[in-house]
Design a protein around this motif. Structure first.
Motif, PDB file in Angstrom:
ATOM      1  N   ILE A  65       0.870  -1.179   0.000  1.00 64.93           N
ATOM      2  CA  ILE A  65       0.000   0.000   0.000  1.00 64.93           C
ATOM      3  C   ILE A  65       0.906   1.228   0.000  1.00 64.93           C
ATOM      4  O   ILE A  65       1.677   1.439   0.938  1.00 64.93           O
ATOM      5  CB  ILE A  65      -0.943   0.008   1.212  1.00 64.93           C
ATOM      6  CG1 ILE A  65      -1.865  -1.214   1.149  1.00 64.93           C
ATOM      7  CG2 ILE A  65      -1.748   1.302   1.267  1.00 64.93           C
ATOM      8  CD1 ILE A  65      -2.756  -1.394   2.360  1.00 64.93           C
ATOM      9  N   THR A  66       0.818   1.997  -1.062  1.00 66.73           N
ATOM     10  CA  THR A  66       1.664   3.182  -1.160  1.00 66.73           C
ATOM     11  C   THR A  66       1.169   4.273  -0.214  1.00 66.73           C
ATOM     12  O   THR A  66      -0.004   4.323   0.153  1.00 66.73           O
ATOM     13  CB  THR A  66       1.706   3.717  -2.605  1.00 66.73           C
ATOM     14  OG1 THR A  66       0.373   4.004  -3.018  1.00 66.73           O
ATOM     15  CG2 THR A  66       2.336   2.682  -3.545  1.00 66.73           C
ATOM     16  N   LEU A  67       2.073   5.148   0.160  1.00 64.89           N
ATOM     17  CA  LEU A  67       1.785   6.153   1.174  1.00 64.89           C
ATOM     18  C   LEU A  67       0.890   7.283   0.674  1.00 64.89           C
ATOM     19  O   LEU A  67       0.426   8.083   1.481  1.00 64.89           O
ATOM     20  CB  LEU A  67       3.095   6.699   1.737  1.00 64.89           C
ATOM     21  CG  LEU A  67       3.997   5.639   2.384  1.00 64.89           C
ATOM     22  CD1 LEU A  67       5.261   6.273   2.922  1.00 64.89           C
ATOM     23  CD2 LEU A  67       3.266   4.849   3.452  1.00 64.89           C
ATOM     24  N   HIS A  68       0.598   7.331  -0.620  1.00 63.56           N
ATOM     25  CA  HIS A  68      -0.289   8.397  -1.102  1.00 63.56           C
ATOM     26  C   HIS A  68      -1.736   8.182  -0.655  1.00 63.56           C
ATOM     27  O   HIS A  68      -2.572   9.061  -0.838  1.00 63.56           O
ATOM     28  CB  HIS A  68      -0.191   8.556  -2.627  1.00 63.56           C
ATOM     29  CG  HIS A  68      -0.992   7.559  -3.407  1.00 63.56           C
ATOM     30  ND1 HIS A  68      -0.485   6.322  -3.752  1.00 63.56           N
ATOM     31  CD2 HIS A  68      -2.247   7.615  -3.890  1.00 63.56           C
ATOM     32  CE1 HIS A  68      -1.412   5.657  -4.424  1.00 63.56           C
ATOM     33  NE2 HIS A  68      -2.498   6.412  -4.518  1.00 63.56           N
ATOM     34  N   HIS A  69      -2.024   7.051  -0.022  1.00 65.32           N
ATOM     35  CA  HIS A  69      -3.371   6.785   0.482  1.00 65.32           C
ATOM     36  C   HIS A  69      -3.623   7.436   1.843  1.00 65.32           C
ATOM     37  O   HIS A  69      -4.716   7.320   2.389  1.00 65.32           O
ATOM     38  CB  HIS A  69      -3.613   5.276   0.570  1.00 65.32           C
ATOM     39  CG  HIS A  69      -3.682   4.608  -0.765  1.00 65.32           C
ATOM     40  ND1 HIS A  69      -4.756   4.748  -1.616  1.00 65.32           N
ATOM     41  CD2 HIS A  69      -2.799   3.824  -1.408  1.00 65.32           C
ATOM     42  CE1 HIS A  69      -4.534   4.058  -2.717  1.00 65.32           C
ATOM     43  NE2 HIS A  69      -3.350   3.490  -2.622  1.00 65.32           N
ATOM     44  N   THR A  70      -2.620   8.107   2.382  1.00 61.20           N
ATOM     45  CA  THR A  70      -2.772   8.848   3.630  1.00 61.20           C
ATOM     46  C   THR A  70      -2.206  10.249   3.432  1.00 61.20           C
ATOM     47  O   THR A  70      -1.438  10.499   2.500  1.00 61.20           O
ATOM     48  CB  THR A  70      -2.078   8.128   4.814  1.00 61.20           C
ATOM     49  OG1 THR A  70      -2.355   8.854   6.024  1.00 61.20           O
ATOM     50  CG2 THR A  70      -0.591   8.001   4.619  1.00 61.20           C
ATOM     51  N   ALA A  71      -2.591  11.148   4.314  1.00 63.40           N
ATOM     52  CA  ALA A  71      -2.111  12.526   4.227  1.00 63.40           C
ATOM     53  C   ALA A  71      -0.599  12.579   4.443  1.00 63.40           C
ATOM     54  O   ALA A  71      -0.007  11.663   5.014  1.00 63.40           O
ATOM     55  CB  ALA A  71      -2.823  13.384   5.263  1.00 63.40           C
ATOM     56  N   ASN A  72      -0.003  13.669   3.999  1.00 63.80           N
ATOM     57  CA  ASN A  72       1.446  13.832   4.152  1.00 63.80           C
ATOM     58  C   ASN A  72       1.864  14.176   5.575  1.00 63.80           C
ATOM     59  O   ASN A  72       2.964  13.851   5.992  1.00 63.80           O
ATOM     60  CB  ASN A  72       1.960  14.917   3.209  1.00 63.80           C
ATOM     61  CG  ASN A  72       1.905  14.486   1.766  1.00 63.80           C
ATOM     62  OD1 ASN A  72       2.024  13.302   1.454  1.00 63.80           O
ATOM     63  ND2 ASN A  72       1.696  15.432   0.879  1.00 63.80           N
ATOM     64  N   GLU A  73       1.000  14.866   6.300  1.00 64.05           N
ATOM     65  CA  GLU A  73       1.340  15.354   7.638  1.00 64.05           C
ATOM     66  C   GLU A  73       0.208  15.066   8.614  1.00 64.05           C
ATOM     67  O   GLU A  73      -0.951  14.977   8.209  1.00 64.05           O
ATOM     68  CB  GLU A  73       1.569  16.883   7.594  1.00 64.05           C
ATOM     69  CG  GLU A  73       2.697  17.324   6.698  1.00 64.05           C
ATOM     70  CD  GLU A  73       4.064  16.935   7.217  1.00 64.05           C
ATOM     71  OE1 GLU A  73       4.235  16.858   8.462  1.00 64.05           O
ATOM     72  OE2 GLU A  73       4.964  16.679   6.398  1.00 64.05           O
ATOM     73  N   PRO A  74       0.527  14.972   9.902  1.00 65.34           N
ATOM     74  CA  PRO A  74      -0.530  14.840  10.909  1.00 65.34           C
ATOM     75  C   PRO A  74      -1.417  16.092  10.907  1.00 65.34           C
ATOM     76  O   PRO A  74      -0.964  17.186  10.574  1.00 65.34           O
ATOM     77  CB  PRO A  74       0.240  14.746  12.226  1.00 65.34           C
ATOM     78  CG  PRO A  74       1.626  14.373  11.863  1.00 65.34           C
ATOM     79  CD  PRO A  74       1.862  14.934  10.488  1.00 65.34           C
ATOM     80  N   ALA A  75      -2.667  15.907  11.281  1.00 68.58           N
ATOM     81  CA  ALA A  75      -3.602  17.028  11.342  1.00 68.58           C
ATOM     82  C   ALA A  75      -4.426  16.922  12.622  1.00 68.58           C
ATOM     83  O   ALA A  75      -4.812  15.830  13.033  1.00 68.58           O
ATOM     84  CB  ALA A  75      -4.509  17.028  10.117  1.00 68.58           C
ATOM     85  N   ALA A  76      -4.695  18.062  13.224  1.00 70.16           N
ATOM     86  CA  ALA A  76      -5.489  18.116  14.448  1.00 70.16           C
ATOM     87  C   ALA A  76      -6.976  18.070  14.116  1.00 70.16           C
ATOM     88  O   ALA A  76      -7.429  18.667  13.131  1.00 70.16           O
ATOM     89  CB  ALA A  76      -5.163  19.384  15.227  1.00 70.16           C
ATOM     90  N   LEU A  77      -7.722  17.365  14.935  1.00 65.40           N
ATOM     91  CA  LEU A  77      -9.166  17.262  14.780  1.00 65.40           C
ATOM     92  C   LEU A  77      -9.817  18.602  15.071  1.00 65.40           C
ATOM     93  O   LEU A  77      -9.436  19.303  16.008  1.00 65.40           O
ATOM     94  CB  LEU A  77      -9.722  16.196  15.745  1.00 65.40           C
ATOM     95  CG  LEU A  77     -11.223  15.953  15.698  1.00 65.40           C
ATOM     96  CD1 LEU A  77     -11.646  15.366  14.354  1.00 65.40           C
ATOM     97  CD2 LEU A  77     -11.634  15.017  16.836  1.00 65.40           C
ATOM     98  N   ASN A  78     -10.806  18.961  14.248  1.00 62.28           N
ATOM     99  CA  ASN A  78     -11.584  20.165  14.519  1.00 62.28           C
ATOM    100  C   ASN A  78     -13.059  19.889  14.264  1.00 62.28           C
ATOM    101  O   ASN A  78     -13.431  18.829  13.755  1.00 62.28           O
ATOM    102  CB  ASN A  78     -11.064  21.361  13.704  1.00 62.28           C
ATOM    103  CG  ASN A  78     -11.206  21.156  12.216  1.00 62.28           C
ATOM    104  OD1 ASN A  78     -12.280  20.851  11.710  1.00 62.28           O
ATOM    105  ND2 ASN A  78     -10.105  21.304  11.490  1.00 62.28           N
ATOM    106  N   GLU A  79     -13.885  20.822  14.614  1.00 58.81           N
ATOM    107  CA  GLU A  79     -15.340  20.677  14.510  1.00 58.81           C
ATOM    108  C   GLU A  79     -15.798  20.410  13.076  1.00 58.81           C
ATOM    109  O   GLU A  79     -16.691  19.602  12.835  1.00 58.81           O
ATOM    110  CB  GLU A  79     -16.006  21.954  15.036  1.00 58.81           C
ATOM    111  CG  GLU A  79     -17.498  21.862  15.177  1.00 58.81           C
ATOM    112  CD  GLU A  79     -17.939  21.360  16.538  1.00 58.81           C
ATOM    113  OE1 GLU A  79     -19.084  20.875  16.616  1.00 58.81           O
ATOM    114  OE2 GLU A  79     -17.169  21.442  17.493  1.00 58.81           O
TER     115      GLU A  79
END
Length: 158
Positions: A65-79
């Motif tokens: 599974i190539t890494l393009h199936h996930t975002a490049n960076e972590p992201a914080a949860l928001n509303e």
């Protein structure tokens, strides 16, 4: 094409479990031609952590599974993430329910909670296959629902 429905995977730092879940879900959803996609967010992201844990990276690459199936960076949860998600899954109830109650109390009871341990509580070699099993079950359920929905659509709508 129909608008895609969204699964949102939530964990603590958005570098390990949720990112693995996001990539695995997106890879299989595409292969199954589902009108679904996944994203992931963290409740306590840390800019000092790597973009993706080595455990998640190695497990994904071992599954081709190539890494393009996930975002490049972590992201914080928001509303907005919570509002836009069709299904929201926090990956460990005992860990994430208190955080949800603290940060998003109105959402805490409206999401699903799984029981996938973080790396300090269970090795990745044990935790990630459990997470994979949960995701494959979810995908199977969504595929069955999509098939039933497609079969129930009157021919005049095609």
């Amino acid at each position: 094409m129909l608008d895609k429905s969204r699964v949102l995977f939530v964990c603590t730092g958005n570098i390990y479990r949720s990112r693995f879940a996001e990539a695995l879900f997106n890879f299989h959803a595409r292969a199954l031609r589902l009108d679904w996609f996944a994203s992931s967010r963290g409740l306590r992201t840390n800019p000092d952590h790597p973009a993706l844990s080595d455990h998640a990276r190695e497990a994904l690459l071992a599954r081709n599974i190539t890494l393009h199936h996930t975002a490049n960076e972590p992201a914080a949860l928001n509303e907005i993430d919570l509002e836009n998600a069709t299904i929201t899954i926090a990956l460990k109830e005992t860990e994430h329910l208190p955080m949800m109650l603290e940060k998003f109390p109105q959402w805490a009871g409206r999401i699903q909670y799984w029981q996938i341990h973080d790396i300090e509580d269970e090795p990745a070699a044990a935790a990630l296959p459990k997470l994979e099993e949960q995701i494959l079950h979810l995908l199977q359920t969504l595929a069955e629902e999509q098939t039933l929905s497609f079969c129930a659509t009157p021919a005049s709508e095609f």
